[in-house]
Scaffold this active site. Structure first.
Site, mmCIF file in Angstrom:
data_model
loop_
_atom_site.group_PDB
_atom_site.id
_atom_site.type_symbol
_atom_site.label_atom_id
_atom_site.label_comp_id
_atom_site.label_asym_id
_atom_site.label_seq_id
_atom_site.Cartn_x
_atom_site.Cartn_y
_atom_site.Cartn_z
ATOM 1 N N ASP A 96 35.723 46.355 40.222
ATOM 2 C CA ASP A 96 36.101 46.241 41.672
ATOM 3 C C ASP A 96 34.990 45.948 42.721
ATOM 4 O O ASP A 96 34.057 46.262 42.369
ATOM 5 C CB ASP A 96 36.830 47.691 42.166
ATOM 6 C CG ASP A 96 37.972 47.522 43.299
ATOM 7 O OD1 ASP A 96 37.750 46.538 43.805
ATOM 8 O OD2 ASP A 96 38.421 48.824 43.391
ATOM 9 N N ASP A 135 46.396 44.352 46.492
ATOM 10 C CA ASP A 135 46.943 45.650 46.730
ATOM 11 C C ASP A 135 48.337 46.011 47.119
ATOM 12 O O ASP A 135 48.790 47.131 46.984
ATOM 13 C CB ASP A 135 45.828 46.589 47.389
ATOM 14 C CG ASP A 135 44.691 46.822 46.719
ATOM 15 O OD1 ASP A 135 44.565 46.647 45.396
ATOM 16 O OD2 ASP A 135 43.801 47.410 47.409
HETATM 17 C C1 DGJ Z 1 41.059 48.677 45.550
HETATM 18 C C2 DGJ Z 1 41.587 48.297 44.342
HETATM 19 O O1 DGJ Z 1 42.325 46.842 44.728
HETATM 20 C C3 DGJ Z 1 42.839 49.115 43.717
HETATM 21 O O2 DGJ Z 1 43.537 48.839 42.974
HETATM 22 C C4 DGJ Z 1 42.055 50.321 43.421
HETATM 23 O O3 DGJ Z 1 41.306 50.075 42.329
HETATM 24 C C5 DGJ Z 1 41.086 50.778 44.639
HETATM 25 N N1 DGJ Z 1 40.203 49.778 44.974
HETATM 26 C C6 DGJ Z 1 40.326 52.085 43.926
HETATM 27 O O4 DGJ Z 1 39.352 52.443 45.014
#
Ligand code: DGJ
Length: 734
Positions: A453, A523
């Site tokens: 990430d 997300d």
């Molecule tokens: C952003 C990601 O897109 C989410 O899926 C998740 O992993 C969060 N970060 C965790 O902090």
């Protein structure tokens, strides 16, 4: 032949299955673009090499179609290359020097050499013809053969020239967090349109992909010129339409704040900018890009494992007991991979602390992480873990020990975004740290999957140059280091799969996809919103990498209630995952979910390897539909969605595509799938009737491909948020 060089007339043709790309050397010794489109006789393009002058104000109109224009002289269009020589000269005169094909190179590779008239600055244009997909990969290498440094102010990977149609339309994507990959279409009138990122990663606001047409192309027909750049940092694509009717697209690493020095003997190679031409509309464009990614770009595995990710269920409140409960439910649903997201390490109880401290949190895992991994494996799944190696919370041991590891300017406080700062990946010790802790994790634990990430943009990009007196681009170094780390990790751990994620889908491009098996595209997991996001994504990128989760209803982001069927069908369009708090699901929900997962496993090879046809879009009405067809055209999976029903319209005919017209296709359950309640599930159970059962894609119904493509597949979609899945198989029965 993919590459034809007409020596006498100094004309080069790159020939793909369905296109010609032609350029030549004009009387100035400059490389000039001549033609790109449906196949032509390259020799007959020669008269276009003539220099055209308009007035003293527009002395050389041709420069607007230069194959790779160096800034200087009368080039007022966006340059490909702009440099400053040591003595202050800021004028480039790139002249043709020669070319190379064959022997040292692959049969479909061409290098054309240019050099400055006076200075020993060499430019090598590289072309690779991807014949069967009508694509050309382009990149450039700049070599400083001077004894003194040269400053590079702007160096683009390529310039593409599209024919001047009476009108030109641009298609691209834009977006933001939770709303990535929104498709936009607008006429390209005289002037420039700049798509770019200055955020240090690819970005959600724009993505380095474009398509041009004459305003009339659609999914099924029309000429489309398109391109996608493989760079995961600051990038820029300038689309320029000139008053002389030239359309030119110049793209590469963003020059904004990006100047760097090339020392004597040093060279720079740009990322690859892939361009293509199709005459079969946007659908064909996407299929060419998808096939290209699968055959040439992606690092390996194609078929996505069904994963469960605990992020939306627990967020930072990770603990071994609850994770095991979730894992047990995930296994019952049929998940093949269990992924622990953020919150497993250091003092990571919220996004305010702990980032950078990659030790398993002993309160959350008193017996270590292995306890969970063992349980996950015992349940028949493999184990995946989330990391965010490029960032650090100031409230962390890492930052307390190495405050100088972040990007910073001496007199400035760094901006905190999500309470974190960015690590300077260009620093050798930081790069070594990341490689070391990742190697430690992957060799200590049985980890099959890493979700990588990046949850903030880069700001205050201050870094001390490693080489004295040399200007370096922090932006380029970050991405180069990132690529090197991923390449090294893949080399050390060839069996581990990697997902690229950046606060959703902010780092997906052809550069990242050389290293990542799959991508987290947003997300926003609301299945309705996702259909729009996934559609935009599918214009440029393969569904085989597109990860989609089934999550809660009502949805946490917008409160929308959607039936499980709709949520599953929407997520089955890519790599299926489940991200809901399944510990709270009823037995009936678990059983139903299990059926969808079983069904998905029977058709995922079509999603991963088949051809995608976008049949209908919410951008144009209340129905969206996607169709996947196996490459041998024997198997077909259709997913149809209705978002709102009006005035009693429940029946529809979906015109399928890509079938064998004389083939007979029968509606079936895919082998091995559990039939009950899955095939033909409607959103609203109450509406699961149809007044005309004959006009229905029920199991056993048979149609010819021609009928399905011209008259359409009859379907009933009753109620709001109704969805259907239909599987058809071709039979040799006469
Ligand atoms: C952003 C990601 O897109 C989410 O899926 C998740 O992993 C969060 N970060 C965790 O902090």
């Amino acid at each position: 032949m993919p590459i034809n060089v007409l020596e006498a007339s100094k004309i080069f043709e790159l020939r793909t299955k369905n296109s010609s790309y032609v350029f030549g050397v004009n009387e100035n010794g400059t490389l000039q673009h001549l033609y790109w489109g449906e196949p032509v006789e390259a020799a007959e393009c020669a008269d276009l090499l003539r220099l055209r002058h308009h007035s003293s104000f527009d002395a050389e109109v041709n420069r607007e179609r230069e194959e790779y224009g160096g800034w200087g002289g009368t080039l007022y269009a966006e340059p490909c290359l702009k440099v400053k020589f040591q003595n202050g000269v800021r004028d480039l005169r790139l002249r043709y020097e020669g070319y190379e094909v064959g022997s040292r190179l692959a049969a479909d590779d061409l290098i054309v050499r240019l050099h400055d008239e006076y200075y020993r600055l060499r430019v090598e244009l590289r072309y690779r013809v991807i014949e069967k997909y009508d694509l050309i990969e382009r990149s450039v290498t700049i070599v400083n053969e001077e004894d003194v440094p040269v400053r590079i102010d702007q160096v683009m990977a390529a310039a593409w020239s599209a024919p001047a149609e009476p009108s030109v339309r641009l298609t691209h994507v834009t977006g933001r967090w939770a709303g990535e990959y929104q498709l936009r279409r607008a006429p390209l009138t005289e002037g420039k349109k700049v798509l770019e990122s200055r955020q240090g990663f690819t970005g959600a606001h724009a993505n380095p992909w474009f398509a041009l047409d004459d305003g009339k192309a659609d999914e099924l027909s029309g000429n489309v010129w398109f391109g996608a750049l493989g760079w995961s940092g600051n990038w820029k694509i300038v689309l320029e339409s000139s008053t002389f009717g030239q359309v030119r697209v110049v793209g590469g690493v963003n020059d904004f704040d990006g100047a760097f020095t090339l020392g004597p003997g040093e060279s720079y190679t740009s990322p690859v900018f892939t361009g293509g031409f199709v005459s079969g509309g946007f659908g064909e464009m996407s299929r060419k890009l998808h096939n290209y990614q699968r055959d040439y770009v992606l690092p390996g595995s194609r078929e996505r494992k069904v994963l469960y990710n605990s992020w939306e269920a627990t967020e930072f409140a990770v603990n071994v007991r609850e994770q095991i409960e979730l894992a047990k439910q995930a296994a019952r649903i049929g998940a093949e991979r269990f992924v622990v997201d953020d919150g497993w390490f250091g003092a990571r109880h919220s996004d305010r602390a702990g980032l950078g401290d990659w030790q398993v949190n002993p309160q959350k895992f008193p017996n270590g992480l292995q306890e969970l991994i063992d349980e996950v494996k015992r349940l028949g799944m493999d184990f995946g873990l989330w990391v965010e190696p490029e960032s650090v919370n100031p409230d962390s041991e890492l930052y307390r020990n190495h405050p100088d590891w972040v990007y910073q300017f001496p007199t400035r406080e760094g901006t905190l975004l999500r309470n974190q700062l960015m690590l300077n990946l260009g620093k050798p010790e930081v790069k070594a740290f990341v490689l070391e802790f990742m190697t430690g994790l992957l060799s200590t634990y049985d980890i099959a999957f890493i979700k990588w990430d990046m949850n903030r943009t880069i700001t205050e990009p201050g870094a001390i140059p490693l080489r004295e007196h040399a200007e370096e681009s922090v932006w380029i170094k970050h991405v180069d280091s990132l690529y090197e780390i991923w390449a090294e990790l893949r080399r050390r751990f060839p069996r581990v799969e990697f997902e690229t994620c950046a606060g959703g889908g902010s780092r997906i491009d052809l550069g990242m996809l050389r290293f990542a098996d799959q991508a987290w595209i947003s997300d926003n997991t609301d299945a309705r919103d996702r259909l729009t996001i996934q559609e935009g994504f599918s214009y440029a990128y393969s569904p085989s990498v597109m990860m989609c989760w089934v999550t809660e209803s009502p949805h946490g982001l917008n409160g929308r209630r959607l039936p499980l069927s709709f949520r599953f069908h929407s997520a089955m369009l890519g790599g299926l995952g489940i991200g809901a708090n399944i510990a709270r699901w009823s037995e009936a929900e678990i059983v139903e979910a299990n059926r969808y997962v079983a069904l998905y496993k029977q058709v995922r090879h079509l999603v991963a390897e088949g051809d995608l046809y976008r049949l209908a879009s919410f951008a144009e009405g209340d129905v969206a539909a996607w169709q996947y067809v196996s490459r041998d055209r024997d198997e077909v999976a259709v997913f149809a969605f209705r978002q709102a029903q009006y005035f009693g319209d429940t029946e529809l005919r979906l015109r399928l595509q890509g079938l064998e017209p004389d083939g007979r296709y029968r509606v079936e359950m895919p082998t091995g799938a559990v039939a009950a309640g899955v095939e033909g599930t409607n959103g609203n159970a109450a509406d699961e009737h149809t007044d005309n059962p004959a006009a229905e894609a029920h199991t056993g119904a048979v149609w010819h491909g021609s009928t399905l493509m011209r008259l359409g597949l009859p379907l009933t979609l009753a109620g709001d948020y109704a969805s259907r899945f239909v599987y058809l198989r071709r039979h040799s029965v006469t």
